[in-house]
Design an enzyme around this catalytic site. Structure first.
Site, short mmCIF file in Angstrom:
data_model
loop_
_atom_site.label_atom_id
_atom_site.label_comp_id
_atom_site.label_asym_id
_atom_site.label_seq_id
_atom_site.Cartn_x
_atom_site.Cartn_y
_atom_site.Cartn_z
N HIS A 37 -10.49 9.55 -5.55
CA HIS A 37 -9.31 10.41 -5.63
C HIS A 37 -9.72 11.85 -5.43
O HIS A 37 -10.78 12.29 -5.90
CB HIS A 37 -8.64 10.26 -7.00
CG HIS A 37 -7.79 11.43 -7.39
ND1 HIS A 37 -8.27 12.45 -8.20
CD2 HIS A 37 -6.51 11.76 -7.09
CE1 HIS A 37 -7.31 13.34 -8.37
NE2 HIS A 37 -6.25 12.95 -7.72
N HIS B 152 -5.14 5.21 -24.38
CA HIS B 152 -4.70 3.94 -24.94
C HIS B 152 -5.73 2.84 -24.72
O HIS B 152 -5.64 1.77 -25.33
CB HIS B 152 -3.35 3.53 -24.36
CG HIS B 152 -3.35 3.30 -22.89
ND1 HIS B 152 -3.43 4.32 -21.97
CD2 HIS B 152 -3.28 2.16 -22.16
CE1 HIS B 152 -3.39 3.83 -20.75
NE2 HIS B 152 -3.31 2.51 -20.83
N ASN C 99 -7.72 15.91 -5.19
CA ASN C 99 -6.52 16.74 -5.19
C ASN C 99 -6.94 18.19 -5.35
O ASN C 99 -7.67 18.53 -6.28
CB ASN C 99 -5.57 16.35 -6.32
CG ASN C 99 -4.41 17.33 -6.45
OD1 ASN C 99 -4.49 18.32 -7.17
ND2 ASN C 99 -3.33 17.04 -5.76
N TYR C 100 -6.49 19.04 -4.44
CA TYR C 100 -6.65 20.48 -4.60
C TYR C 100 -5.29 21.13 -4.36
O TYR C 100 -4.55 20.74 -3.44
CB TYR C 100 -7.71 21.04 -3.65
CG TYR C 100 -9.09 20.55 -4.05
CD1 TYR C 100 -9.69 21.02 -5.21
CD2 TYR C 100 -9.75 19.59 -3.29
CE1 TYR C 100 -10.93 20.55 -5.62
CE2 TYR C 100 -11.00 19.12 -3.69
CZ TYR C 100 -11.57 19.61 -4.86
OH TYR C 100 -12.80 19.13 -5.26
N ARG C 101 -4.97 22.14 -5.18
CA ARG C 101 -3.62 22.68 -5.17
C ARG C 101 -3.63 24.18 -5.50
O ARG C 101 -4.58 24.71 -6.07
CB ARG C 101 -2.76 21.93 -6.19
CG ARG C 101 -3.34 21.93 -7.60
CD ARG C 101 -2.56 20.99 -8.51
NE ARG C 101 -3.12 20.93 -9.85
CZ ARG C 101 -4.04 20.05 -10.23
NH1 ARG C 101 -4.49 19.16 -9.37
NH2 ARG C 101 -4.51 20.05 -11.47
N SER D 149 -3.67 15.90 -1.51
CA SER D 149 -4.11 14.87 -2.45
C SER D 149 -4.42 13.59 -1.70
O SER D 149 -3.88 13.35 -0.62
CB SER D 149 -3.05 14.62 -3.52
OG SER D 149 -1.85 14.16 -2.93
N HIS E 127 -22.20 13.08 -7.53
CA HIS E 127 -22.22 14.25 -8.41
C HIS E 127 -23.10 15.37 -7.85
O HIS E 127 -22.74 16.54 -7.98
CB HIS E 127 -22.68 13.84 -9.81
CG HIS E 127 -21.58 13.29 -10.66
ND1 HIS E 127 -20.84 14.06 -11.52
CD2 HIS E 127 -21.09 12.02 -10.77
CE1 HIS E 127 -19.94 13.31 -12.13
NE2 HIS E 127 -20.08 12.06 -11.70
N HIS F 66 -8.23 3.06 -1.55
CA HIS F 66 -8.54 1.77 -2.18
C HIS F 66 -9.24 0.89 -1.15
O HIS F 66 -8.58 0.26 -0.30
CB HIS F 66 -7.26 1.10 -2.67
CG HIS F 66 -6.58 1.83 -3.77
ND1 HIS F 66 -7.08 1.88 -5.05
CD2 HIS F 66 -5.43 2.57 -3.78
CE1 HIS F 66 -6.27 2.60 -5.81
NE2 HIS F 66 -5.27 3.04 -5.06
#
Length: 361
Positions: A136, A200, A138-140, A122, A170, A126
C-alpha cells in the site's frame, strides 16, 4: 479549479504529541502550490503504473476518469488478472470544496470556515502468488485557510515473509528519508507500526514501512493520537527539528514516492516463480480479511473519501478481489504461518536487529 486565497504567514495551534498545544508560525505555501502538487501526483501515478505494468509483464492498467460534483475529480487505474497482480489499483484524486469533513475538523479545528483543497495518489496491490506481499502507498497534500500539510506513507503486508525482503523494503525507505532528515525514518517507522495496527486483533497489519501526517515544517515530527506510544517517545527524544519549508517537505514526499518501485519490484522478481498450493492460497485469502477489516474500520483515507462524497469505486479499490474468513483460526506451531504471527506481525527493528527466522516447510 476553484481558486482559494493563499494564506499568509500566521500563528496556529498544533496538537503536539506531548499533549501540550503550542502556537507556532506556519509559513504560507507558494502561490502555485496546488498546481505543482497536483501535477506531481499525476506524474507519480504515471511512473508507478508504467513500472508495475513492466514488472507484471502481461497485465495492463485500464483508466477510469471521474468527476466529483462538489468540485474536482480523479483518475482510477486498475490492473487485474496479470502474471503477477490478481488485482491492484493506483488512484489519483484532486478535490476541493467549501465544507470540510468531520474527520479533518476533529484533528485541525483551526481549518473550520475555510474552503479546502486536497490531492493525493494512493495504491494497493494484491498479487496472485502468496509469496509476494500486498503493498500500500498513499501520499497526499491538504490546504484549508491557514492550514496546510503533507502526509502519507507506505507499508508492506506479507503472507509468507522473508527477512531479506523486509530489510530491503525498509532500507530503501530509510535511504529516501535520510536524504532529507536524519530522524525521519526512525520516527515515521514507529508511527507506521502504530497506525497500521488492528486494535480489535491486537496485531499489526504487516511489517510496516513509514507513515507521517500533518507535516507543515514546524513542531515535533510525530503528530499522532498516542502521546505515550513509542513514536511519540522517540519524537520527544529527538526534539523539534529545524523548521522545514514547504519546498523541503514537497521534495521529501517526491523522494518517498519515487522510492516505491525500487523498494517493491525486487521482491516481485525474487518471489514470482515460487511454487505454492492450496494451503498457501487459502492462508493468503484468510489474511486478506485483515486488510479488509483495517480499511473499512480504521483507514483515514477511506473515511475522508466517504465523508467528502468521493467516488466509492475508487475509494474501495483497495479491497482484494477474493477473501475469506475463518472462525477461531490458529496457526500450527513451527510453520511459516506461525512465523508470520509470532515474528513478523510484531514491530521489529528490521535494519539494526532483524530477527532470526526458521523457514519451515
Amino acid at each position: 479549479m476553484t481558486a482559494f486565497a493563499t494564506p499568509a504567514k500566521s500563528s496556529i495551534v498544533h496538537p503536539e504529541a506531548n499533549g501540550q498545544a503550542q502556537p507556532v508560525a506556519v509559513s504560507a505555501p507558494p502561490a502555485d502550490s496546488r498546481e505543482r502538487v497536483g501535477q506531481w501526483m499525476r506524474q507519480i501515478q504515471d511512473e508507478i503504473c508504467q513500472g508495475l505494468a513492466a514488472a507484471d509483464g502481461a497485465g495492463q492498467f485500464r483508466q477510469d476518469a471521474w468527476e466529483r460534483p462538489e468540485g474536482g475529480g480523479g483518475r482510477s487505474r486498475v490492473i487485474s488478472n496479470g502474471d503477477v497482480f490478481e488485482q491492484g489499483g493506483v488512484n489519483f484524486s484532486e478535490v476541493w470544496g467549501s465544507q470540510l469533513p468531520p474527520s479533518i475538523l476533529t484533528q485541525r479545528p483551526e481549518a473550520a470556515g475555510h474552503g479546502f483543497y486536497a490531492t493525493g495518489t494512493s495504491m494497493v496491490l494484491h498479487p496472485q502468488n502468496p509469496y509476494i506481499p500486498t503493498v500500500h502507498l498513499n501520499y497526499r497534500y491538504f490546504e484549508a485557510g491557514p492550514v496546510w500539510w503533507f502526509g502519507g506513507g507506505i507499508d508492506l503486508t506479507p503472507y509468507y515473509p522473508f527477512v531479506e525482503d523486509v530489510v530491503h523494503f525498509h532500507q530503501t525507505l530509510k535511504n529516501a528519508c535520510d536524504r532529507h532528515q536524519a530522524d525521519y525514518y526512525d520516527t515515521f517507522k514507529l508511527w507506521c507500526d502504530e497506525y497500521f495496527y488492528l486494535k480489535h486483533r491486537d496485531e499489526t497489519r504487516g511489517v510496516g514501512g513509514i507513515f507521517f501526517d500533518y507535516q507543515d515544517g514546524t513542531g515535533a515530527l510525530y503528530r499522532g493520537p498516542d502521546p505515550h506510544g513509542p513514536a511519540a517517545a522517540h519524537s520527544q527524544q529527538v526534539g523539534q527539528p529545524p523548521q522545514r519549508s514547504w519546498e523541503d517537505l514537497f521534495g521529501f514526499v517526491q523522494d518517498c514516492g519515487r522510492a516505491f518501485l525500487p523498494a517493491y519490484v525486487p521482491i516481485i522478481d525474487r518471489r514470482r516463480n515460487q511454487d505454492y498450493g492450496d494451503r498457501e492460497r487459502n492462508f493468503q485469502l484468510y489474511r486478506r480479511g485483515r486488510y479488509v477489516e483495517f480499511n473499512l474500520v480504521y483507514d483515514r483515507g477511506t473515511i475522508f473519501g466517504l465523508q467528502t462524497n468521493g467516488r466509492t469505486e475508487s475509494i474501495l479499490m483497495s479491497l482484494p478481489p477474493l477473501v475469506r474468513w475463518e472462525y477461531g483460526y490458529q496457526p500450527e506451531p513451527n510453520t511459516r504461518e506461525a512465523n508470520l504471527y509470532d515474528i513478523f506481525l510484531k514491530p521489529q527493528d528490521w535494519l539494526n536487529a532483524p530477527p532470526q527466522v526458521t523457514n519451515f516447510a
